[in-house]
Design a protein around this motif. Structure first.
Motif, mmCIF file in Angstrom:
data_model
loop_
_atom_site.group_PDB
_atom_site.id
_atom_site.type_symbol
_atom_site.label_atom_id
_atom_site.label_comp_id
_atom_site.label_asym_id
_atom_site.label_seq_id
_atom_site.Cartn_x
_atom_site.Cartn_y
_atom_site.Cartn_z
ATOM 1 N N HIS A 110 1.866 -6.123 -1.769
ATOM 2 C CA HIS A 110 2.916 -6.389 -2.746
ATOM 3 C C HIS A 110 3.655 -5.133 -3.166
ATOM 4 O O HIS A 110 3.105 -4.038 -3.155
ATOM 5 C CB HIS A 110 2.315 -7.024 -4.020
ATOM 6 N N ILE A 111 4.908 -5.341 -3.536
ATOM 7 C CA ILE A 111 5.685 -4.382 -4.310
ATOM 8 C C ILE A 111 6.079 -5.144 -5.568
ATOM 9 O O ILE A 111 6.667 -6.224 -5.480
ATOM 10 C CB ILE A 111 6.966 -3.944 -3.579
ATOM 11 N N THR A 112 5.750 -4.615 -6.726
ATOM 12 C CA THR A 112 6.090 -5.297 -7.970
ATOM 13 C C THR A 112 6.979 -4.409 -8.823
ATOM 14 O O THR A 112 6.913 -3.186 -8.765
ATOM 15 C CB THR A 112 4.842 -5.694 -8.776
ATOM 16 N N LEU A 113 7.797 -5.068 -9.626
ATOM 17 C CA LEU A 113 8.792 -4.374 -10.438
ATOM 18 C C LEU A 113 8.888 -5.059 -11.797
ATOM 19 O O LEU A 113 8.925 -6.294 -11.875
ATOM 20 C CB LEU A 113 10.149 -4.439 -9.724
ATOM 21 N N TYR A 132 11.490 -4.664 0.179
ATOM 22 C CA TYR A 132 10.617 -5.442 1.065
ATOM 23 C C TYR A 132 11.124 -5.390 2.502
ATOM 24 O O TYR A 132 10.335 -5.268 3.449
ATOM 25 C CB TYR A 132 10.523 -6.895 0.584
ATOM 26 N N ARG A 133 12.435 -5.456 2.692
ATOM 27 C CA ARG A 133 12.990 -5.386 4.046
ATOM 28 C C ARG A 133 12.808 -3.983 4.638
ATOM 29 O O ARG A 133 12.612 -3.830 5.848
ATOM 30 C CB ARG A 133 14.468 -5.766 4.027
ATOM 31 N N ILE A 134 12.870 -2.952 3.786
ATOM 32 C CA ILE A 134 12.609 -1.587 4.257
ATOM 33 C C ILE A 134 11.164 -1.466 4.734
ATOM 34 O O ILE A 134 10.897 -0.891 5.796
ATOM 35 C CB ILE A 134 12.897 -0.568 3.145
ATOM 36 N N PHE A 135 10.233 -2.016 3.967
ATOM 37 C CA PHE A 135 8.828 -1.987 4.388
ATOM 38 C C PHE A 135 8.665 -2.676 5.738
ATOM 39 O O PHE A 135 7.929 -2.197 6.610
ATOM 40 C CB PHE A 135 7.947 -2.677 3.343
ATOM 41 N N LEU A 142 11.947 2.378 -8.781
ATOM 42 C CA LEU A 142 11.584 1.914 -7.448
ATOM 43 C C LEU A 142 11.755 3.041 -6.438
ATOM 44 O O LEU A 142 10.901 3.241 -5.567
ATOM 45 C CB LEU A 142 12.436 0.702 -7.080
ATOM 46 N N ALA A 143 12.832 3.810 -6.572
ATOM 47 C CA ALA A 143 13.122 4.881 -5.618
ATOM 48 C C ALA A 143 12.055 5.966 -5.639
ATOM 49 O O ALA A 143 11.583 6.413 -4.586
ATOM 50 C CB ALA A 143 14.489 5.494 -5.917
ATOM 51 N N GLN A 144 11.655 6.414 -6.824
ATOM 52 C CA GLN A 144 10.641 7.463 -6.889
ATOM 53 C C GLN A 144 9.294 6.960 -6.381
ATOM 54 O O GLN A 144 8.560 7.686 -5.703
ATOM 55 C CB GLN A 144 10.493 7.998 -8.311
ATOM 56 N N THR A 145 8.970 5.727 -6.704
ATOM 57 C CA THR A 145 7.711 5.154 -6.214
ATOM 58 C C THR A 145 7.705 5.136 -4.694
ATOM 59 O O THR A 145 6.695 5.480 -4.055
ATOM 60 C CB THR A 145 7.520 3.729 -6.766
ATOM 61 N N HIS A 203 6.932 1.456 -13.901
ATOM 62 C CA HIS A 203 7.961 0.410 -13.770
ATOM 63 C C HIS A 203 7.807 -0.320 -12.441
ATOM 64 O O HIS A 203 8.068 -1.522 -12.335
ATOM 65 C CB HIS A 203 9.342 1.059 -13.859
ATOM 66 N N CYS A 204 7.365 0.416 -11.417
ATOM 67 C CA CYS A 204 7.211 -0.143 -10.076
ATOM 68 C C CYS A 204 5.838 0.230 -9.530
ATOM 69 O O CYS A 204 5.346 1.339 -9.780
ATOM 70 C CB CYS A 204 8.305 0.413 -9.162
ATOM 71 N N VAL A 205 5.219 -0.692 -8.787
ATOM 72 C CA VAL A 205 3.934 -0.432 -8.128
ATOM 73 C C VAL A 205 4.032 -0.929 -6.690
ATOM 74 O O VAL A 205 4.492 -2.052 -6.445
ATOM 75 C CB VAL A 205 2.759 -1.142 -8.842
#
Length: 262
Positions: A46-49, A31-34, A191-194, A115-117
């Protein structure tokens, strides 16, 4: 691992499994990177995990940002744990945006590897999503996404669960998604690949906006684009699938503000 760790101040749960805490720190960092990249939309998106299976005992649980906070305010401890219906599970005092989780829930529940969206409304992303022609195959980044991009037609504000099956049918197995007239979305097993997929898609849109403002672009052939997509190492688990990029950005965030770790 069966051990638990005590959460930081402000975390409503009594104790947190270390695997869940690690996931929370990584998600809060993202979230801080975004925020650092300017991929924010006030308090929206949103980023969800998924909570790691080792920490949830078989139940489907997810982490999402507290609705009402800016991405720059998200921390590991104030992330909200919810189920697939958006019901808060950890006693958080923060609400969850129902319009945001409908799409995420459909993908998390309908795609085994999701796993992540991640979902954004960047200017470049919404602009390209609003073009009838969509993403053009005419730059370095869009070439890497050859046969990787799905499209889903705009159906209005995403508050209706019945849109889920149509969304999943349109996505298939493609991790880069253009929500027409709406924005960009990516999903993945990590999360990284997403992040790597979404960054590449957004970058392709930025270059397309810049190029097309100057005139007609030179297209990339299917043959070259197919090879570019195959050779794009940032998506390949054998080459870290974006983890090295994510780690570098987390280090940059840490030099700015480490409060997300609390």
């Amino acid at each position: 691992m069966n051990a638990i760790v005590q959460p930081a101040a402000g975390q409503p749960a009594a104790a947190i499994h270390p695997d869940e805490w690690h996931a929370r720190v990584q998600l809060a960092a993202c979230y801080r990177i975004f925020d650092m990249l300017g991929w924010t939309e006030l308090i929206y998106n949103h980023i969800t995990l998924r909570v790691p299976e080792s920490a949830r005992g078989g139940a489907r649980q997810f982490l999402i940002n507290p609705f009402g906070l800016h991405y720059s305010e998200v921390t590991a401890s104030n992330l909200v744990k919810i189920d697939a219906t958006g019901r808060v599970l950890d006693g958080s005092r923060y609400p969850v945006n129902p319009a945001g989780f409908v799409v995420h829930a459909a993908i998390h529940e309908g795609i085994a590897d999701a796993h992540c969206v991640m979902h954004t409304h960047t200017t470049a992303g919404v602009a390209v999503a609003s073009l009838d022609s969509g993403l053009a195959q005419d730059n370095f980044y869009s070439a890497q996404l050859f046969d990787r991009v799905a499209y889903h037609d705009f159906e209005g504000i995403t508050v209706h669960a019945d849109e889920g099956p149509r969304l999943l049918a349109d996505i298939g197995d493609r991790q880069a998604v253009i929500l027409r007239n709406h924005g960009l979305l990516a999903w993945g097993p990590t999360l990284a690949q997403t992040f790597a997929v979404l960054w590449t898609l957004n970058r392709a849109c930025e270059i397309q906006m810049a190029t097309h403002s100057m005139g007609r672009a030179r297209p990339v052939s299917d043959e070259v684009a197919r090879r570019s997509s195959r050779d794009a190492l940032q998506f390949d688990p054998r080459h870290g699938a974006g983890q090295d990029v994510l780690d570098a950005l987390i280090r940059k965030v840490d030099r700015i503000d480490t409060s997300y770790r609390s």
